[in-house]
Design a protein around this motif. Structure first.
Motif, mmCIF file in Angstrom:
data_model
loop_
_atom_site.group_PDB
_atom_site.id
_atom_site.type_symbol
_atom_site.label_atom_id
_atom_site.label_comp_id
_atom_site.label_asym_id
_atom_site.label_seq_id
_atom_site.Cartn_x
_atom_site.Cartn_y
_atom_site.Cartn_z
ATOM 1 N N ALA A 258 0.834 -1.211 0.000
ATOM 2 C CA ALA A 258 0.000 0.000 0.000
ATOM 3 C C ALA A 258 0.863 1.253 0.000
ATOM 4 C CB ALA A 258 -0.936 -0.006 1.200
ATOM 5 N N LYS A 259 1.986 1.220 0.681
ATOM 6 C CA LYS A 259 2.886 2.379 0.664
ATOM 7 C C LYS A 259 3.358 2.648 -0.759
ATOM 8 C CE LYS A 259 2.617 3.116 5.034
ATOM 9 N NZ LYS A 259 1.762 4.191 5.517
ATOM 10 N N ARG A 260 3.656 1.590 -1.518
ATOM 11 C CA ARG A 260 4.047 1.769 -2.921
ATOM 12 C C ARG A 260 2.892 2.363 -3.718
ATOM 13 N NH1 ARG A 260 6.325 -3.317 -1.877
ATOM 14 N NH2 ARG A 260 4.587 -4.380 -2.916
ATOM 15 N N ARG A 261 1.685 1.918 -3.431
ATOM 16 C CA ARG A 261 0.504 2.388 -4.159
ATOM 17 C C ARG A 261 0.205 3.856 -3.844
ATOM 18 N NH1 ARG A 261 -5.299 -0.268 -3.050
ATOM 19 N NH2 ARG A 261 -5.320 -1.104 -5.125
ATOM 20 N N PHE A 262 0.207 4.212 -2.576
ATOM 21 C CA PHE A 262 -0.237 5.545 -2.166
ATOM 22 C C PHE A 262 0.868 6.590 -2.056
ATOM 23 C CE2 PHE A 262 -3.749 2.952 -0.210
ATOM 24 C CZ PHE A 262 -4.718 3.359 -1.103
ATOM 25 N N HIS A 263 2.109 6.160 -2.024
ATOM 26 C CA HIS A 263 3.212 7.108 -1.856
ATOM 27 C C HIS A 263 4.224 7.029 -2.991
ATOM 28 C CE1 HIS A 263 1.900 8.465 2.086
ATOM 29 N NE2 HIS A 263 1.505 7.219 2.275
ATOM 30 N N GLY A 264 3.812 6.451 -4.104
ATOM 31 C CA GLY A 264 4.698 6.325 -5.253
ATOM 32 C C GLY A 264 4.813 7.634 -6.024
ATOM 33 N N PRO A 265 5.531 7.588 -7.112
ATOM 34 C CA PRO A 265 5.724 8.777 -7.942
ATOM 35 C C PRO A 265 4.392 9.381 -8.376
ATOM 36 C CG PRO A 265 7.131 6.980 -8.682
ATOM 37 C CD PRO A 265 6.217 6.411 -7.649
ATOM 38 N N GLY A 266 4.321 10.689 -8.330
ATOM 39 C CA GLY A 266 3.126 11.397 -8.770
ATOM 40 C C GLY A 266 2.056 11.563 -7.710
ATOM 41 N N ARG A 267 2.230 10.939 -6.569
ATOM 42 C CA ARG A 267 1.231 11.073 -5.493
ATOM 43 C C ARG A 267 1.547 12.334 -4.696
ATOM 44 N NH1 ARG A 267 -3.048 8.102 -6.559
ATOM 45 N NH2 ARG A 267 -3.568 8.200 -4.382
ATOM 46 N N THR A 268 0.538 13.179 -4.526
ATOM 47 C CA THR A 268 0.746 14.467 -3.874
ATOM 48 C C THR A 268 -0.060 14.568 -2.583
ATOM 49 O OG1 THR A 268 -1.129 15.523 -4.989
ATOM 50 C CG2 THR A 268 1.004 15.529 -6.164
ATOM 51 N N ARG A 269 0.150 15.653 -1.881
ATOM 52 C CA ARG A 269 -0.640 15.918 -0.667
ATOM 53 C C ARG A 269 -2.121 15.987 -1.008
ATOM 54 N NH1 ARG A 269 3.560 20.223 2.057
ATOM 55 N NH2 ARG A 269 4.907 18.596 2.899
ATOM 56 N N ARG A 270 -2.428 16.501 -2.175
ATOM 57 C CA ARG A 270 -3.831 16.590 -2.603
ATOM 58 C C ARG A 270 -4.455 15.196 -2.698
ATOM 59 N NH1 ARG A 270 -4.578 19.713 -7.855
ATOM 60 N NH2 ARG A 270 -4.145 21.446 -6.457
ATOM 61 N N HIS A 271 -3.709 14.210 -3.216
ATOM 62 C CA HIS A 271 -4.212 12.832 -3.274
ATOM 63 C C HIS A 271 -4.496 12.304 -1.873
ATOM 64 C CE1 HIS A 271 -2.018 12.850 -7.228
ATOM 65 N NE2 HIS A 271 -3.189 12.385 -7.588
ATOM 66 N N HIS A 272 -3.577 12.565 -0.949
ATOM 67 C CA HIS A 272 -3.740 12.060 0.414
ATOM 68 C C HIS A 272 -4.936 12.723 1.108
ATOM 69 C CE1 HIS A 272 -0.175 9.735 -0.023
ATOM 70 N NE2 HIS A 272 0.578 10.802 -0.226
ATOM 71 N N LEU A 273 -5.079 14.028 0.929
ATOM 72 C CA LEU A 273 -6.202 14.726 1.540
ATOM 73 C C LEU A 273 -7.521 14.255 0.935
ATOM 74 C CD1 LEU A 273 -6.988 16.784 3.640
ATOM 75 C CD2 LEU A 273 -6.771 18.563 1.897
#
Length: 178
Positions: free
Chosen positions: A75-90
């Motif tokens: 999941a860390k690879r999925r959610f924190h990989g390249p192109g993932r931004t703070r906007r995605h997390h929020l």
């Protein structure tokens, strides 16, 4: 999909529910936590209407399993990989409107309590994402423990697990990249 990667329906479903490339151990842990948490939540929901119990069961599966899934390397690879931004997390946190589903279907869950729990999760995410990377972990932990303390009275006793598990899933397991 890489060569040698399983291609069946079960693998695709597991990729959606856990994460693409999840190991057998990660999947087993996630499903065990999801099922065990669901059993605990349903047991605590004794006496509630059938619809409420079904909603609680589905949310428990998602939250207990999701808290575990979000802590896996897959999941860390999925959610924190390249192109993932703070906007995605929020956005991920903001899309978790489960408190409102509880207010809609479970007797004793008020809209004010649902808004409080939702607002605490969102505020905690904003706080954790607003600080430099080296402060994200302690801010996420501070937000989580404070949110748990504030939300203790927001849910009925049968749902005492809900807000803490939601905060762990979103603020600790999801937002923290390591």
């Amino acid at each position: 999909m890489t060569a040698g990667e399983p291609r069946g329906l079960g693998s695709r479903v597991n990729g959606l529910l856990v994460a693409p490339g999840a190991t057998g151990a990660e999947s087993l842990l996630a499903y065990t936590a999801a099922l065990t948490g669901t059993l605990v939540a349903v047991w605590q929901a004794d006496g509630l209407p059938a619809l409420a119990v079904v909603v609680i069961a589905v949310l428990a599966f998602d939250l207990f399993g999701g808290a575990t899934v979000n802590a896996t390397a897959a999941a860390k690879r999925r959610f924190h990989g390249p192109g993932r931004t703070r906007r995605h997390h929020l956005a991920f946190v903001a899309l978790h409107g489960q408190p409102f589903l509880l207010a809609l279907t479970v007797p004793g869950v008020g809209w004010g309590g649902a808004a409080l729990v939702y607002g605490l999760a969102l505020a905690g995410a904003v706080a954790a994402l607003a600080v430099p990377a080296d402060l994200r972990r302690p801010v996420a932990y501070a937000a989580t423990v404070l949110a748990i303390a504030v939300s203790c009275a927001a849910m009925p006793v049968a749902l005492a697990w809900f807000a803490p598990v939601l905060f762990v899933k979103l603020l600790l397991a999801h937002l923290l990249p390591e």
